[in-house]
Design an enzyme around this catalytic site. Structure first.
Site, PDB file in Angstrom:
ATOM      1  N   TYR A 178       0.865  -1.183   0.000  1.00 39.69           N
ATOM      2  CA  TYR A 178       0.000   0.000   0.000  1.00 39.69           C
ATOM      3  C   TYR A 178       0.897   1.228   0.000  1.00 39.69           C
ATOM      4  O   TYR A 178       1.964   1.211   0.620  1.00 39.69           O
ATOM      5  CB  TYR A 178      -0.905  -0.005   1.247  1.00 39.69           C
ATOM      6  CG  TYR A 178      -1.989   1.059   1.189  1.00 39.69           C
ATOM      7  CD1 TYR A 178      -3.187   0.818   0.529  1.00 39.69           C
ATOM      8  CD2 TYR A 178      -1.781   2.315   1.767  1.00 39.69           C
ATOM      9  CE1 TYR A 178      -4.174   1.791   0.440  1.00 39.69           C
ATOM     10  CE2 TYR A 178      -2.764   3.300   1.681  1.00 39.69           C
ATOM     11  CZ  TYR A 178      -3.959   3.027   1.026  1.00 39.69           C
ATOM     12  OH  TYR A 178      -4.931   3.998   0.936  1.00 39.69           O
ATOM     13  N   PHE A 235      -5.633   9.136  -4.076  1.00 41.71           N
ATOM     14  CA  PHE A 235      -4.427   8.563  -4.691  1.00 41.71           C
ATOM     15  C   PHE A 235      -4.089   7.299  -3.927  1.00 41.71           C
ATOM     16  O   PHE A 235      -3.978   7.337  -2.694  1.00 41.71           O
ATOM     17  CB  PHE A 235      -3.239   9.528  -4.569  1.00 41.71           C
ATOM     18  CG  PHE A 235      -1.920   8.909  -4.996  1.00 41.71           C
ATOM     19  CD1 PHE A 235      -1.363   9.209  -6.226  1.00 41.71           C
ATOM     20  CD2 PHE A 235      -1.247   8.017  -4.154  1.00 41.71           C
ATOM     21  CE1 PHE A 235      -0.157   8.630  -6.621  1.00 41.71           C
ATOM     22  CE2 PHE A 235      -0.040   7.427  -4.550  1.00 41.71           C
ATOM     23  CZ  PHE A 235       0.503   7.737  -5.786  1.00 41.71           C
ATOM     24  N   GLU A 236      -3.927   6.201  -4.644  1.00 40.61           N
ATOM     25  CA  GLU A 236      -3.400   4.994  -4.008  1.00 40.61           C
ATOM     26  C   GLU A 236      -2.675   4.213  -5.084  1.00 40.61           C
ATOM     27  O   GLU A 236      -3.140   4.148  -6.223  1.00 40.61           O
ATOM     28  CB  GLU A 236      -4.505   4.055  -3.508  1.00 40.61           C
ATOM     29  CG  GLU A 236      -5.357   4.565  -2.391  1.00 40.61           C
ATOM     30  CD  GLU A 236      -6.443   3.558  -1.954  1.00 40.61           C
ATOM     31  OE1 GLU A 236      -7.102   2.949  -2.817  1.00 40.61           O
ATOM     32  OE2 GLU A 236      -6.592   3.390  -0.740  1.00 40.61           O
ATOM     33  N   ILE A 237      -1.542   3.636  -4.707  1.00 41.01           N
ATOM     34  CA  ILE A 237      -0.965   2.563  -5.521  1.00 41.01           C
ATOM     35  C   ILE A 237      -0.871   1.399  -4.548  1.00 41.01           C
ATOM     36  O   ILE A 237      -0.335   1.554  -3.443  1.00 41.01           O
ATOM     37  CB  ILE A 237       0.424   2.924  -6.081  1.00 41.01           C
ATOM     38  CG1 ILE A 237       0.331   4.182  -6.961  1.00 41.01           C
ATOM     39  CG2 ILE A 237       1.000   1.754  -6.888  1.00 41.01           C
ATOM     40  CD1 ILE A 237       1.670   4.693  -7.480  1.00 41.01           C
ATOM     41  N   HIS A 272      -9.443   1.954   4.429  1.00 41.45           N
ATOM     42  CA  HIS A 272      -8.206   1.371   3.883  1.00 41.45           C
ATOM     43  C   HIS A 272      -7.021   1.605   4.819  1.00 41.45           C
ATOM     44  O   HIS A 272      -6.183   0.723   5.006  1.00 41.45           O
ATOM     45  CB  HIS A 272      -7.858   2.007   2.529  1.00 41.45           C
ATOM     46  CG  HIS A 272      -8.742   1.576   1.405  1.00 41.45           C
ATOM     47  ND1 HIS A 272      -8.572   2.024   0.117  1.00 41.45           N
ATOM     48  CD2 HIS A 272      -9.801   0.730   1.361  1.00 41.45           C
ATOM     49  CE1 HIS A 272      -9.491   1.477  -0.673  1.00 41.45           C
ATOM     50  NE2 HIS A 272     -10.255   0.701   0.061  1.00 41.45           N
TER      51      HIS A 272
END
Ligand code: GDP
Ligand code: MN
Length: 349
Positions: A178, A235-237, A272
């Protein structure tokens, strides 16, 4: 005679194949966007910025998800702009509706009450479905099932620096699950009982709590209370395999049963973030200083001038949110015992 206007099918079939210089080194990953047809023009801006700063070299795929069918205009423009393959999915009804255990009258009263209190999106029903979908379902959409990593992109974002190496590859090679660019405190009125639900989960599933986790990021008293810190999830990768794990699914299922997505206004960001902080090892979570990012109203701009010059950044360091009071990023550096970048303590007026 006036030439015929292009259709989605003609754009798709005639799309020139421009092969980016690094497209041969891709990992199994995709961009993913949840959007409405009406988000088209804001989405066009986001795609341009992502393509210009990164994806034209890599040609990663892009998955678009919607609770309705995307129209041809949306598909035509986005397909023309994305350098990789595009995929368009409709969300199954059961992932964007009320589960049978939810009391819809109670949910409606909660919306009215939060609207009266002027809580942001407090009166919105669709926003709640959106947060629940991002919390528990996007990673199991059939179009997502073949991918290992995702990069979430929302409408109207900006990338202010070149992304000169592949973040997906970095995730895979360094075993990251994450990652984030901006962190901040959640608006407490949207999550009055979220932490109670989390504790219920940790009580019933102690096996999912990881040793060496980042609990200190989200709690200042060893897990008794939530300090409201969260990674900003527009924004998440991240790893799709982690989100599809038993641990994460058990967690989401416990929270979902308690109904706070509807009776309160739980956001996917705290959902999350709490999961990542409890169920991953600290080292599996990554902060991207190199990815300069804007989503209204916050900016991440690298503090280090050399980095800004090397990456041809167009952001102003005075706009960087990281070291401001309402950010949790300083706390992240403290608990991970990481040195802050050059220039972090420069004062701007
Ligand atoms: P904010 O960033 O919290 O202000 O919320 P946004 O309005 O940006 O919504 C978050 C994401 O969900 C964005 O990618 C939106 O395009 C998407 N979104 C929000 N509401 C809906 C909806 O009702 N339907 C669909 N398909 N997408 C939505
Ligand atoms: Mn947004």
């Amino acid at each position: 005679p006036t030439p015929k206007a292009p259709t989605y099918d003609s754009v798709k079939s005639q799309k020139p194949q421009v092969i980016g210089s690094h497209s041969g080194q891709r990992v199994n990953a995709t961009f993913v966007t949840l959007a409405r047809n009406s988000d088209l023009w804001d989405m066009v801006k986001s795609i341009r910025t992502v393509e210009d700063r990164f994806n034209h070299n890599y040609n990663y795929d892009w998955v678009f998800l919607n609770d309705e069918e995307f129209d041809d205009e949306f598909k035509k423009l986005t397909t023309a702009l994305v350098s990789g393959k595009t995929h368009y999915g409709v969300i199954p009804e059961e992932h964007w509706s009320y589960p049978e255990w939810i009391d819809q009258d109670k949910a409606k009263e909660a919306r009215q009450e939060m609207d009266r209190k002027k809580i942001i999106y407090g009166g919105s029903e669709s926003y709640r479905h959106m947060c629940r979908y991002e919390s528990g379902f996007f990673f199991r959409h059939p179009l997502m099932m073949n991918f290992e990593y995702y990069w979430r992109v929302e409408p109207s974002i900006e990338l202010y620096c070149d992304v000169d190496s592949d973040p997906f590859r970095f995730m895979k090679e360094n075993n990251k699950k994450y990652s984030f660019v901006i962190s901040l405190y959640e608006y407490a009125a949207t999550i009055p009982t979220l932490w109670d639900s989390v504790k219920k989960f940790t009580g019933s599933h102690p096996e999912h709590i990881s040793e060496g986790n980042a609990m200190e990021f989200i709690s200042n008293d060893g897990g008794e209370t939530y300090n409201n810190c969260h990674f900003w999830s527009n924004f998440e990768i991240g790893s799709l395999e982690w989100l599809r794990s038993d641990a994460y699914i058990d967690y989401f299922t416990t929270l979902d049963k308690d109904g706070g997505f509807f009776y309160e206004r739980w956001g996917d960001a705290p959902v999350h973030s709490i999961a990542a902080s409890m169920m991953l090892k600290k080292e599996e979570i990554h902060f991207w200083d190199d990815i300069a990012y804007y989503h209204v109203p916050f900016t991440h701009c690298p503090s280090d001038e050399k980095k800004r010059l090397d990456l041809r950044c167009s952001c102003q360091p005075k706009d960087n949110f990281d070291w401001k009071d309402y950010s949790c990023t300083k706390h992240w550096f403290d608990i991970t015992k990481t040195e802050k970048p050059n220039g972090w303590d420069t004062k701007y007026d």
